[in-house]
Design an enzyme around this catalytic site. Structure first.
Site, PDB file in Angstrom:
ATOM      1  N   ASP A  74      13.944   5.320  -4.663  1.00  0.00           N
ATOM      2  CA  ASP A  74      13.654   4.114  -3.802  1.00  0.00           C
ATOM      3  C   ASP A  74      13.082   2.883  -4.716  1.00  0.00           C
ATOM      4  OD1 ASP A  74      13.033   2.472  -1.546  1.00  0.00           O
ATOM      5  OD2 ASP A  74      10.987   3.172  -1.475  1.00  0.00           O
ATOM      6  N   HIS A 118      13.874  -2.881   4.582  1.00  0.00           N
ATOM      7  CA  HIS A 118      12.693  -2.390   4.030  1.00  0.00           C
ATOM      8  C   HIS A 118      11.693  -2.858   4.765  1.00  0.00           C
ATOM      9  CE1 HIS A 118      14.031  -0.712   0.076  1.00  0.00           C
ATOM     10  NE2 HIS A 118      15.131  -1.066   0.534  1.00  0.00           N
ATOM     11  N   GLY A 119      10.546  -2.146   4.515  1.00  0.00           N
ATOM     12  CA  GLY A 119       9.086  -2.739   5.041  1.00  0.00           C
ATOM     13  C   GLY A 119       8.968  -2.510   6.535  1.00  0.00           C
TER      14      GLY A 119
HETATM   15  P1  13P Z   1       6.777   0.214   4.604  1.00  0.00           P
HETATM   16  O1  13P Z   1       5.886   1.022   3.782  1.00  0.00           O
HETATM   17  O2  13P Z   1       6.145  -0.843   5.069  1.00  0.00           O
HETATM   18  O3  13P Z   1       7.242   1.302   5.749  1.00  0.00           O
HETATM   19  O4  13P Z   1       8.230  -0.150   3.609  1.00  0.00           O
HETATM   20  C1  13P Z   1       8.835   1.102   3.302  1.00  0.00           C
HETATM   21  C2  13P Z   1       9.811   0.699   2.527  1.00  0.00           C
HETATM   22  O5  13P Z   1      10.621  -0.555   2.450  1.00  0.00           O
HETATM   23  C3  13P Z   1      10.258   1.654   1.260  1.00  0.00           C
HETATM   24  O6  13P Z   1      11.137   1.127   0.506  1.00  0.00           O
HETATM   25 ZN    ZN Z   2      10.920  -1.135   0.162  1.00  0.00          ZN
HETATM   26 NA    NA Z   3       5.674  -2.774   6.524  1.00  0.00          NA
END
Ligand code: 13P
Ligand code: ZN
Ligand code: NA
Length: 282
Positions: free
Chosen positions: A81, A206-207
């Site tokens: 990742d 992501h995120g």
């Molecule tokens: P979060 O930590 O917000 O779940 O994001 C995960 C992510 O994008 C890992 O690459």
């Molecule tokens: Zn990410």
């Molecule tokens: Na997030």
């Protein structure tokens, strides 16, 4: 069964669902994600960031995930990742990771293309698929600061980027951020649909920790095939462990409190596999 992310994501794209990608940081988190996948008969991606890799090494994490994958028939992917250099991407490739992300989103458009293409060219002969990122995911991912400059992926740039790099999947900036959100995240669903119209490879969100489930489902309808969760797994593990130690303050056996953390991660991952629509798709 350890597999690459190539067929897994194409199948998800065809079926209109997404595969959850969960960041693992220790053996118990690997076990938790595997148990969730087994119980729900769901394909799954486990992934490690550069700072996680630094903590124990690519080989340690791959060995854990390989052991898990051997115990199950559900497809399991080991993914790097936010690979932050060509060198780290190559190390992961040589170690045996079955999917690689190169994150050149902090570079200029041309430099991002150059490094993403270089990684794709190096990984494809070994049939290892590559994820790249264009646009920006906000917040702080790992050691990198996402910054606040225009984060949204430009659809026409995305089209050119994918054509010129030959990458297999693309992480897009549509308003999500790594970590915990201060307010409600505002996602740009229209931009996502515009990207989908001109880009035909699987798109990655992501995120996702902190994004309401309904918003994630909307993103999947509009073409997201891989959904990344990290922060909420950390929170689940730590909450489980803290609760156990608060109730059993004399415990000195790491297996006891780690198992409590593991149980919380498993519950969380199962709930998100349902949001992704990957249940029964193994
Ligand atoms: P979060 O930590 O917000 O779940 O994001 C995960 C992510 O994008 C890992 O690459
Ligand atoms: Zn990410
Ligand atoms: Na997030």
């Amino acid at each position: 069964m350890l597999v690459t992310s190539k067929e897994l994501l194409l199948k998800a794209q065809e079926g209109g669902y997404a595969v959850g990608a969960f960041n693992v940081e220790n053996m118990e988190m690997v076990q938790a994600v595997l148990e969730a996948a087994e119980e729900l008969n769901s394909p799954v991606i486990m992934q490690t960031t550069p700072s996680t890799v630094k903590y124990a090494g690519l080989d340690y994490y791959l060995a854990n995930v390989e052991a898990a994958a051997k115990r199950t028939k559900v497809p399991v992917v080991m993914h790097l990742d936010h690979g932050n250099s060509f060198e780290l991407a190559m190390q992961a490739y040589r170690t045996g990771y079955t999917s690689i992300m190169i994150d050149g989103s902090h570079e200029s458009f041309e430099d991002n293309i150059a490094v993403s293409k270089a990684v794709a060219d190096a990984c494809h002969p070994g049939k290892v698929p590559v994820e790249a990122e264009l646009g920006k995911v906000g917040g702080k991912e790992d050691d990198l600061d996402g910054g606040d400059d225009n984060p949204y992926t430009d659809p026409q740039e995305a089209k050119e980027f994918v054509e010129r790099t030959g990458v297999d999947s693309l992480a897009v900036g549509i308003g999500t951020a790594h970590g915990v959100y201060k307010g409600e995240p505002k996602l740009q669903f229209d931009i996502l649909s515009q990207i989908r119209e001109v880009v035909d490879i699987p798109l990655v969100l992501h995120g996702t920790s902190g994004v309401p489930d309904e918003a994630v489902e909307e993103c999947i309808k509009r073409g997201i095939c891989k959904v990344n969760y990290a922060t909420d797994l950390r929170i689940a593990f730590t909450n489980g462990l803290n609760k156990y130690l608060a109730e059993n303050p004399d415990t000195i056996d790491p297996k006891k409190y780690s198992a409590a953390g593991r149980e919380e991660v498993k519950k969380y991952v199962m709930s998100k596999m349902k949001v992704c629509g990957s249940v029964g798709k193994a």
